[in-house]
Design an enzyme around this catalytic site. Structure first.
Site, mmCIF file in Angstrom:
data_model
loop_
_atom_site.group_PDB
_atom_site.id
_atom_site.type_symbol
_atom_site.label_atom_id
_atom_site.label_comp_id
_atom_site.label_asym_id
_atom_site.label_seq_id
_atom_site.Cartn_x
_atom_site.Cartn_y
_atom_site.Cartn_z
ATOM 1 N N LYS A 1 -9.541 -8.092 -3.391
ATOM 2 C CA LYS A 1 -8.134 -7.777 -3.689
ATOM 3 C C LYS A 1 -7.333 -8.939 -4.288
ATOM 4 O O LYS A 1 -6.463 -8.720 -5.120
ATOM 5 C CB LYS A 1 -7.427 -7.292 -2.423
ATOM 6 C CG LYS A 1 -7.883 -5.923 -1.956
ATOM 7 C CD LYS A 1 -7.052 -5.452 -0.784
ATOM 8 C CE LYS A 1 -7.530 -4.121 -0.271
ATOM 9 N NZ LYS A 1 -6.622 -3.555 0.737
ATOM 10 N N ASP B 1 -1.146 -0.269 -1.296
ATOM 11 C CA ASP B 1 -1.134 -0.420 0.166
ATOM 12 C C ASP B 1 0.310 -0.473 0.670
ATOM 13 O O ASP B 1 0.608 -0.012 1.779
ATOM 14 C CB ASP B 1 -1.845 -1.720 0.585
ATOM 15 C CG ASP B 1 -3.360 -1.622 0.451
ATOM 16 O OD1 ASP B 1 -3.892 -0.497 0.554
ATOM 17 O OD2 ASP B 1 -4.001 -2.665 0.246
#
Ligand code: ATR
Length: 277
Positions: free
Chosen positions: A69, A106
């Protein structure tokens, strides 16, 4: 370059246990889209080359999971401001010109999971356990939702200090051992540490007696769905929000961006996901 394929996937190392294929393939089937979403194991050293090849491989985009990420943020061509704030991306969209756009869904997933359960933190203090990557997404989400104060409780104080330097006075720091002080008067307690993961028998280390009865308790851990923390909170009569919702909601904007349909979050989908936990 017009991209007519309907290929997407999740890149991780390891990635076999990812639940994202189950989630996206449920929606692909439901909406009759002839596409695919696969788990693709990618070693960190190969990430850049693989991402650059996505357009020619016919991908609409990908999700990223551990450990990619942060590194992926440095590779993509465009980054949305929210992802820049988190310092990580979990979604890449292949644009029509073949360039790569990085987003962090997210943040949306964490916030939407709370909103879907009518949790409103506007103008109220909230408490976050942990100061890692997941905490960063939660903090950006809670700030977007208008929390008055985000109390940070982390085992390693220095890591919490680093976040405070970035996010400023919105983030008062509490010592790990003094967590009950952070619980006093808080409207939400959010666990972003891996504590409780895959250990249904393990008791939560937190005594919740300092939490106001009105406080909502949420956990980003969803294996098991009812973590020790959520069990304790439920037993004390707190409203609880489990982590499966965050997983499902973070997938919603990615699916929309790749396949053009805003997919519905339904009890049927939740049940399908729970079968795989
Ligand atoms: P992620 O990026 O997935 O959030 P991470 O960066 O490893 O993962 O962060 C995990 C967080 O959980 C950290 O805040 C970590 O605390 P430290 O900063 O002290 O390392 C916290 N954490 C992990 N295991 C923990 C444990 N057994 N007890 C308390 N905190 C823990």
């Amino acid at each position: 370059m017009k991209n007519l394929s309907t290929k997407a996937g999740v890149l991780g190392w390891p990635v076999e246990h990812s639940l994202s294929p189950r989630l996206h393939n449920y929606w692909l089937k439901k909406y009759g889209i002839e596409g695919s979403y696969e788990a693709l194991p990618v070693e960190p050293e190969k990430l850049a080359a693989l991402l650059k090849a996505l357009p020619v491989q016919g991908f609409r985009g990908v999700n990223l999971t551990i450990p990619h990420k942060e590194m992926a943020l440095k590779i993509v061509d465009h980054i949305e401001p929210l992802a820049q704030q988190v310092g990580a991306i979990n979604t890449i969209i292949v644009r029509e010109d073949g360039s790569l756009e990085g987003r962090n869904t997210d943040v949306f997933g964490f916030a939407q999971n709370l909103r879907a359960q009518q949790v409103d933190v506007k103008g109220k203090p909230v408490t976050v356990l942990g100061a890692g990557g997941a905490a960063r997404a939660a903090i950006v989400a809670l700030r977007e939702m208008g929390a008055a104060e985000i109390r940070l409780v982390n085992r390693t104080r220095e890591k919490a200090e680093m976040l405070k330097r970035e996010f400023g006075d919105l983030l008062p720091i509490y010592e790990w051992a003094e967590y009950p002080k952070a619980f006093e008067g808080t409207s939400l307690l959010a666990n972003t540490t891996p504590l409780g993961m895959k250990s249904p028998e393990t008791k939560s280390p937190f005594d919740l007696s300092a939490l106001p009865k009105t406080a909502v308790v949420t956990d980003i851990v969803y294996t098991p769905l009812m973590t020790g923390l959520l069990k304790d909170a439920h037993a004390r009569g707190h409203k609880i929000v489990d982590g499966l919702g965050m997983l499902i909601y973070q997938a919603q904007p990615a699916f929309k961006a790749w396949f053009g349909i805003e997919p519905e979050v339904t009890p049927g989908l939740r049940a399908t996901m729970i079968e795989a936990l």
